[in-house]
Design a protein around this motif. Structure first.
Motif, PDB file in Angstrom:
ATOM      1  N   UNK A 157      15.307  15.928 -59.885  1.00 12.23           N
ATOM      2  CA  UNK A 157      15.170  17.381 -59.980  1.00 12.23           C
ATOM      3  C   UNK A 157      15.558  18.024 -58.652  1.00 12.23           C
ATOM      4  N   UNK A 158      15.159  17.385 -57.574  1.00 16.82           N
ATOM      5  CA  UNK A 158      15.456  17.891 -56.233  1.00 16.82           C
ATOM      6  C   UNK A 158      16.982  17.931 -55.991  1.00 16.82           C
ATOM      7  N   UNK A 159      17.654  16.802 -56.259  1.00 17.21           N
ATOM      8  CA  UNK A 159      19.094  16.745 -56.022  1.00 17.21           C
ATOM      9  C   UNK A 159      19.840  17.760 -56.892  1.00 17.21           C
ATOM     10  N   UNK A 160      19.457  17.809 -58.154  1.00 17.62           N
ATOM     11  CA  UNK A 160      20.137  18.752 -59.040  1.00 17.62           C
ATOM     12  C   UNK A 160      19.846  20.189 -58.622  1.00 17.62           C
ATOM     13  N   UNK A 161      18.593  20.449 -58.238  1.00 17.62           N
ATOM     14  CA  UNK A 161      18.207  21.793 -57.806  1.00 17.62           C
ATOM     15  C   UNK A 161      18.998  22.240 -56.576  1.00 17.62           C
ATOM     16  N   UNK A 162      19.256  21.308 -55.670  1.00 20.98           N
ATOM     17  CA  UNK A 162      20.064  21.629 -54.484  1.00 20.98           C
ATOM     18  C   UNK A 162      21.476  22.025 -54.887  1.00 20.98           C
ATOM     19  N   UNK A 163      22.083  21.195 -55.762  1.00 22.26           N
ATOM     20  CA  UNK A 163      23.426  21.508 -56.251  1.00 22.26           C
ATOM     21  C   UNK A 163      23.432  22.849 -56.980  1.00 22.26           C
ATOM     22  N   UNK A 164      22.374  23.063 -57.778  1.00 21.03           N
ATOM     23  CA  UNK A 164      22.269  24.287 -58.562  1.00 21.03           C
ATOM     24  C   UNK A 164      22.213  25.499 -57.637  1.00 21.03           C
ATOM     25  N   UNK A 165      21.442  25.405 -56.576  1.00 20.65           N
ATOM     26  CA  UNK A 165      21.308  26.517 -55.634  1.00 20.65           C
ATOM     27  C   UNK A 165      22.653  26.807 -54.975  1.00 20.65           C
ATOM     28  N   UNK A 166      23.341  25.717 -54.572  1.00 20.84           N
ATOM     29  CA  UNK A 166      24.656  25.877 -53.967  1.00 20.84           C
ATOM     30  C   UNK A 166      25.628  26.547 -54.925  1.00 20.84           C
ATOM     31  N   UNK A 167      25.625  26.034 -56.155  1.00 18.77           N
ATOM     32  CA  UNK A 167      26.628  26.473 -57.131  1.00 18.77           C
ATOM     33  C   UNK A 167      26.345  27.862 -57.678  1.00 18.77           C
ATOM     34  N   UNK A 168      25.096  28.127 -57.980  1.00 20.40           N
ATOM     35  CA  UNK A 168      24.794  29.346 -58.740  1.00 20.40           C
ATOM     36  C   UNK A 168      24.074  30.389 -57.907  1.00 20.40           C
ATOM     37  N   UNK A 169      22.984  29.987 -57.287  1.00 24.92           N
ATOM     38  CA  UNK A 169      22.140  30.979 -56.621  1.00 24.92           C
ATOM     39  C   UNK A 169      22.740  31.366 -55.273  1.00 24.92           C
ATOM     40  N   UNK A 170      23.354  30.380 -54.595  1.00 22.38           N
ATOM     41  CA  UNK A 170      23.913  30.619 -53.273  1.00 22.38           C
ATOM     42  C   UNK A 170      25.165  31.480 -53.279  1.00 22.38           C
ATOM     43  N   UNK A 171      25.704  31.661 -54.475  1.00 19.22           N
ATOM     44  CA  UNK A 171      26.948  32.439 -54.554  1.00 19.22           C
ATOM     45  C   UNK A 171      26.724  33.899 -54.241  1.00 19.22           C
ATOM     46  N   UNK A 203      25.968  17.819 -65.525  1.00 15.17           N
ATOM     47  CA  UNK A 203      25.389  17.122 -64.368  1.00 15.17           C
ATOM     48  C   UNK A 203      23.871  17.021 -64.480  1.00 15.17           C
ATOM     49  N   UNK A 204      23.297  17.704 -65.464  1.00 18.36           N
ATOM     50  CA  UNK A 204      21.851  17.583 -65.707  1.00 18.36           C
ATOM     51  C   UNK A 204      21.493  16.239 -66.327  1.00 18.36           C
ATOM     52  N   UNK A 205      22.517  15.478 -66.727  1.00 19.86           N
ATOM     53  CA  UNK A 205      22.274  14.269 -67.504  1.00 19.86           C
ATOM     54  C   UNK A 205      21.291  13.304 -66.830  1.00 19.86           C
ATOM     55  N   UNK A 206      21.508  13.073 -65.524  1.00 18.47           N
ATOM     56  CA  UNK A 206      20.626  12.134 -64.822  1.00 18.47           C
ATOM     57  C   UNK A 206      19.192  12.663 -64.746  1.00 18.47           C
ATOM     58  N   UNK A 207      19.067  13.966 -64.534  1.00 16.80           N
ATOM     59  CA  UNK A 207      17.736  14.581 -64.519  1.00 16.80           C
ATOM     60  C   UNK A 207      17.059  14.372 -65.871  1.00 16.80           C
ATOM     61  N   UNK A 208      17.821  14.643 -66.931  1.00 21.31           N
ATOM     62  CA  UNK A 208      17.251  14.520 -68.272  1.00 21.31           C
ATOM     63  C   UNK A 208      16.903  13.070 -68.582  1.00 21.31           C
ATOM     64  N   UNK A 209      17.739  12.132 -68.103  1.00 18.11           N
ATOM     65  CA  UNK A 209      17.434  10.709 -68.298  1.00 18.11           C
ATOM     66  C   UNK A 209      16.101  10.350 -67.640  1.00 18.11           C
TER      67      UNK A 209
END
Lengths: 102, 102
Positions: free
Chosen positions: A88-102, B80-86
């Protein structure tokens, strides 16, 4: 799907993760947790601790002192959330970069 | 912590995962999704799709047909959520065995 809902259900709300992080360090008493989890009321903390105990994420131990001491600790089942939280942490970081950080 | 909250926030509610699963198979139109995600109202589905598009989990493409066709698809970010969901899935299974199954 059911399993994923179960997992999300066990983590839902804004407090459970903060409580788990506070207890990941070491077992703590109610007042210590209340102090570290900023903004939580005693009533909410009490409710969350009961819920997390029922979900076996934490344990509650009463020590036979005078007055009695109550300590909360993370369980092996609670610790097993680590990989989930990492992902969740790794994905959340990517998510922030990709979506929220924009 | 912020990153984990971001991730949980992007998944919150009972519908987003079901919608992602429906779109993981292939791109679909609104009516198809509404049919597969049982119990969701058109109003809620519309709201969830907008939220997930804002979070870049899905894309919305309007095709220049007559009448216009609108198709929703999962994005690379959504995939990319796949690993989180797994991980949520595996932990949820253990959780059900340990706590709920008792």
């Amino acid at each position: 799907m059911l399993s994923i809902k179960d997992a999300l259900g066990a983590l839902e709300g804004r407090w459970k993760l903060l409580i788990l992080f506070a207890l990941a360090e070491k077992p703590k008493r109610f007042k210590q947790i209340a102090k570290e989890v900023q903004g939580i009321t005693d009533k909410t903390l009490s409710k969350e601790l009961k819920n997390m105990e029922a979900n076996q994420l934490i344990s509650r131990t009463v020590y036979d002192t005078f007055p009695p001491t109550v300590e909360y600790a993370i369980t092996p089942h609670g610790l097993s959330l680590e990989k989930v939280l990492d992902e969740l942490h790794f994905w959340g970081l990517r998510h922030r970069q990709q979506v929220i950080g924009k």
